[in-house]
Design an enzyme around this catalytic site. Structure first.
Site, PDB file in Angstrom:
ATOM      1  CD  GLU A  10      -2.941  -1.167   2.302  1.00  0.00           C
ATOM      2  OE1 GLU A  10      -2.888  -0.270   3.161  1.00  0.00           O
ATOM      3  OE2 GLU A  10      -3.810  -2.069   2.322  1.00  0.00           O
ATOM      4  CD  GLU A  42      -4.555  -7.865   1.709  1.00  0.00           C
ATOM      5  OE1 GLU A  42      -5.436  -7.201   2.266  1.00  0.00           O
ATOM      6  OE2 GLU A  42      -3.351  -7.569   1.737  1.00  0.00           O
TER       7      GLU A  42
END
Ligand code: XIL
Length: 451
Positions: free
Chosen positions: A260, A365
């Site tokens: 991220e 995810e």
């Protein structure tokens, strides 16, 4: 005369005995002469050696000699039933009605069953794909199927670990392989939880995906407030990555090196994390180099969210990939999505963009929100079916990726009630494949159908 008396006594005793005996057995004399009736019956199983073959067994009950015939549903009429197992191969996908006829005393009875055949062969119990007993990892022959775990869940064992072993062959730590857990204070590592996860996976032949070496959201406070020069900061990061990756060399197949790093703001610049501030714009490259040097065999990934829903973020991700060149092996697209979006074409665009760079794709995810608007208080069957369809769609898209670019599809959790999304969004949510009691949901079957 004496003999006659004896015979009479014998007959009387016999009669008396048989009457008592008959009463005990509730005997009704008329049953003796009623003819035996026969009812055709059979069972079948899929051959253990050839999925397109069924083994038929005549299970008709009866002690009399009756005749029986099979109609295998192949348009070839009936054939005499031979004693023993009858094996029949169904080469084409379709539905076939198999019949067994039993004929006795002028009466014919029949049992029929529909045999369903799909691309994988005969569907067990007539239930194709969606409800067959194949595990996720066995059904996915060209990539790993992953889930997340916590060391406490592994030590609790039971159904939870049974499901992991049965269904998955890739394992990601939910939070215990992040920097704040593994490196809680300067100079002092704590690998106890990570070790437990890695040891479990190795013992059970499950790949470990290390997640995540650098993440702005799991940075220990001593790192956020680092007291030292920029050079010392970089040395510290190098030591952390080297120590960690070296420890799990040969045991952890792949690492999310940086997680991220892209900001959501306009133009999707690099997030202004402590790592960027102290190590400069090329901190990502430096971290990948530290990891590569520590374990040249580990596959190195960059991981981020909203890869499908935001084309701007995708462009920023591709720029990172270009900047890393051979230092990066793959990209993790998190796939925290909803039943109603992003669209199939956006998800495809994500996979295609990564493939076009020659990198491996990790849908890293995956969870699919059934309640993105927060208006449900329980999972309705309508919403559950839509979620099932979305799981199928995502898996189909993943499965269509060229084999050399496939890596793993990881679902972010097993049971709905343990999903991180419940706290994250503050809504009731059921985003996973199993319900709170470990029952397979329609979503699970959607995953299988996608394969
Ligand atoms: C989440 C975990 O599920 C939570 O238990 C933890 O408290 C915070 O992190 N993106 C990621 C994951 O890369 O590491 C996050 O996992 C979910 C979002």
């Amino acid at each position: 005369m004496k003999i006659n008396k004896l015979i009479l006594l014998f007959v009387t005793t016999l009669l008396a005995f048989s009457c008592t005996n008959d009463e005990d057995n509730n005997f009704n004399g008329s049953e003796l002469i009623e003819p035996e009736t026969i009812q055709a019956s059979f069972s079948y199983t899929v051959s253990p050696t050839d999925p397109y073959v069924i083994q038929l067994e005549n299970t008709t009950n009866g002690t009399v000699q009756y005749k029986s015939y099979w109609d295998f549903g192949l348009g070839e009429g009936t054939v005499i039933d031979e004693a023993g197992l009858d094996e029949v191969r169904y080469n084409e996908v379709g539905d076939y009605t198999v019949k067994l006829y039993a004929i006795y005393d002028g009466v014919t009875t029949v049992e029929s069953k529909v045999i369903k055949v799909d691309e994988n062969g005969v569907c067990p119990d007539g239930l194709c794909g969606s409800t067959s007993n194949t595990s996720l990892k066995d059904a996915a022959t060209t990539f790993s199927v992953g889930t997340i775990t916590r060391s406490s869940w592994l030590s609790a064992g039971g159904k939870y670990t049974d499901i992991i072993k049965e269904q998955f062959n890739n394992l990601t730590s939910e939070y215990e392989m992040k920097m704040n857990v593994m490196y809680p204070s300067q100079g002092s590592y704590d690998f106890s939880a990570a070790d437990a996860i890695v040891d479990f996976a190795v013992a059970n032949d499950i790949n470990v995906h290390g997640h995540a070496l650098i993440w702005h959201n799991a940075t220990p406070s001593w790192v956020e407030g680092f007291s030292g020069t920029d050079a010392e900061f970089e040395t510290m990061v190098k030591d952390y990555i080297t120590t960690t990756v070296t420890r799990y060399k040969g045991k952890v197949r792949s690492w999310d090196v940086v997680n991220e790093a892209i900001d959501d703001g306009s133009g999707n610049p690099l997030r202004n994390s402590i790592f960027k501030q102290k190590m400069g714009n090329d901190y990502i490259k430096k971290c990948f180099q530290f990891a590569r040097d520590a374990d040249p065999d580990a596959l190195l990934f960059y991981n981020d969210y909203n890869m499908a829903s935001s084309s701007g973020k995708r462009t920023a991700m591709l720029a990172i990939v270009d900047g890393l060149g051979d230092l990066i092996d793959g990209v993790g697209a998190q796939m925290h999505i909803s039943y109603n979006g992003p669209s199939a074409s956006q998800i495809e665009a994500t996979a295609n963009a990564i493939v076009a760079k020659g990198k491996k794709v990790h849908f890293s995810e995956l969870d699919i929100r059934a309640n993105p608007d927060g208006n449900l208080t329980s999972l309705t069957s309508e919403r559950s079916s839509l979620q099932q369809a979305k799981y199928k769609e995502v898996v189909e898209i993943y499965n269509a990726i060229p084999s050399e670019n496939k890596f793993a599809l990881t679902v972010w959790g097993i049971r709905d009630n343990k999903s991180w999304l419940i706290d994250f969004w503050g809504n009731p949510e059921w985003p996973l494949l199993f319900d709170d009691d470990y029952n397979k949901k329609p979503a699970y079957y959607g995953f299988l159908e996608g394969l």
